[in-house]
Design a protein around this motif. Structure first.
Motif, short mmCIF file in Angstrom:
data_model
loop_
_atom_site.label_atom_id
_atom_site.label_comp_id
_atom_site.label_asym_id
_atom_site.label_seq_id
_atom_site.Cartn_x
_atom_site.Cartn_y
_atom_site.Cartn_z
N TRP A 1 39.70 51.64 16.15
CA TRP A 1 40.36 51.89 17.43
C TRP A 1 40.85 50.63 18.13
O TRP A 1 41.93 50.62 18.72
CB TRP A 1 39.48 52.75 18.33
N ALA B 1 42.04 59.29 23.13
CA ALA B 1 41.05 60.37 23.26
C ALA B 1 41.51 61.60 22.50
O ALA B 1 40.70 62.26 21.82
CB ALA B 1 40.80 60.69 24.73
N GLN B 2 42.80 61.93 22.58
CA GLN B 2 43.34 63.06 21.80
C GLN B 2 43.24 62.78 20.31
O GLN B 2 42.88 63.66 19.53
CB GLN B 2 44.81 63.29 22.14
N GLN C 1 35.06 65.27 9.16
CA GLN C 1 34.45 64.04 9.65
C GLN C 1 34.05 63.12 8.50
O GLN C 1 33.97 61.92 8.67
CB GLN C 1 33.22 64.36 10.51
N GLU D 1 40.06 67.89 11.02
CA GLU D 1 38.77 68.19 11.60
C GLU D 1 37.64 67.60 10.76
O GLU D 1 36.53 67.46 11.24
CB GLU D 1 38.55 69.70 11.73
N ASP E 1 35.79 54.92 12.90
CA ASP E 1 35.33 54.49 14.22
C ASP E 1 35.70 53.04 14.51
O ASP E 1 36.04 52.69 15.64
CB ASP E 1 33.82 54.67 14.36
N CYS F 1 47.57 65.14 14.26
CA CYS F 1 46.96 64.25 13.27
C CYS F 1 47.36 62.80 13.54
O CYS F 1 48.47 62.53 14.01
CB CYS F 1 47.41 64.64 11.86
N ARG G 1 41.18 60.85 18.72
CA ARG G 1 39.79 60.84 18.24
C ARG G 1 39.27 62.25 17.99
O ARG G 1 38.42 62.45 17.14
CB ARG G 1 38.89 60.14 19.25
N ASN G 2 39.76 63.21 18.75
CA ASN G 2 39.34 64.60 18.64
C ASN G 2 40.57 65.50 18.59
O ASN G 2 40.82 66.27 19.51
CB ASN G 2 38.45 64.99 19.82
N PRO G 3 41.36 65.39 17.52
CA PRO G 3 42.64 66.10 17.49
C PRO G 3 42.47 67.61 17.39
O PRO G 3 41.51 68.11 16.83
CB PRO G 3 43.32 65.55 16.24
N GLN G 4 43.43 68.30 17.96
CA GLN G 4 43.54 69.74 17.79
C GLN G 4 44.02 69.99 16.36
O GLN G 4 44.55 69.09 15.71
CB GLN G 4 44.55 70.31 18.80
#
Length: 194
Positions: free
Chosen positions: A50, A81-82, A29, A27, A47, A91, A84-87
């Motif tokens: 990708w 998309a997952q 950044q 999480e 960024d 990872c 870039r914003n992982p739960q």
């Protein structure tokens, strides 16, 4: 974990000291990387990575037993998309050499299918640009990525990592690498034509 780490600053409660290094949750950044060995860096994606990751995944797909199946940019976009914003249980780690993306590991942690209270990590994709790296450096990148997966796994309370080798490519070499790292074969993947 030998001198490998991925650093972050925001979630101290999620961080664990590992061999004088810290691996923080994905999480975070504000991430910087520490050199694992000269020239090889294992880190969270930036960024600007990708496009290179997309090309690397395409290269990995082209070497697999599934290369006859057209690569789906749409499905890749959903996975990206997952990533870039992982739960918290997911990872993506990137390996780079001199700023060039040369490898990736996409994995997640979860409970064992038939039991409770035990967390396992499952690697979904571990790929290396073996053309650029050559066999010796590719093996080093593979080992460093796997060590990164192990360090992250400890932050999730997982003590076992499932590595599924389903590419049909370089199977003997991959087996030797995983066994050299302490891996034990617990079965296998088979392809049966319908």
């Amino acid at each position: 974990m030998e001198n490998a780490s991925v650093h972050g600053a925001e979630h101290a409660a999620d961080a664990h000291a590992l061999d004088r290094s810290v691996l923080s949750s994905v999480e975070d950044q504000d991430v910087r990387a520490e050199r694992v060995k000269p020239g090889i860096v294992i880190r969270l994606p930036h960024d600007g990575d990708w496009r290179a990751l997309h090309e690397l995944v395409r290269k990995v797909h082209e070497r697999t037993v599934f290369s006859h199946i057209p690569f789906s940019d749409r499905k890749y976009a959903a996975i990206e998309a997952q990533a870039r914003n992982p739960q918290p249980h997911q990872c993506l780690l990137v390996a780079d050499v001199a700023g060039r993306v040369v490898g990736l590991a996409w994995f997640s942690a979860g409970e064992y299918l038939l039991g409770e209270g035990t967390v396992l990590t499952t690697t979904h994709l571990l790929g290396i640009d073996s053309e650029f790296c050559g066999p010796f450096r590719a093996a080093k990148v593979f080992v460093k990525l796997l060590r990164g997966v192990a360090a992250w796994s400890k932050t999730r309370g997982a003590h076992q990592i499932l590595v599924h080798v389903t590419t049909g490519y370089a199977l003997k070499q991959t087996d030797r690498l995983i066994r050299a790292g302490g891996g034990v074969c617990i079965g296998g993947s088979y392809l049966v034509k319908a």
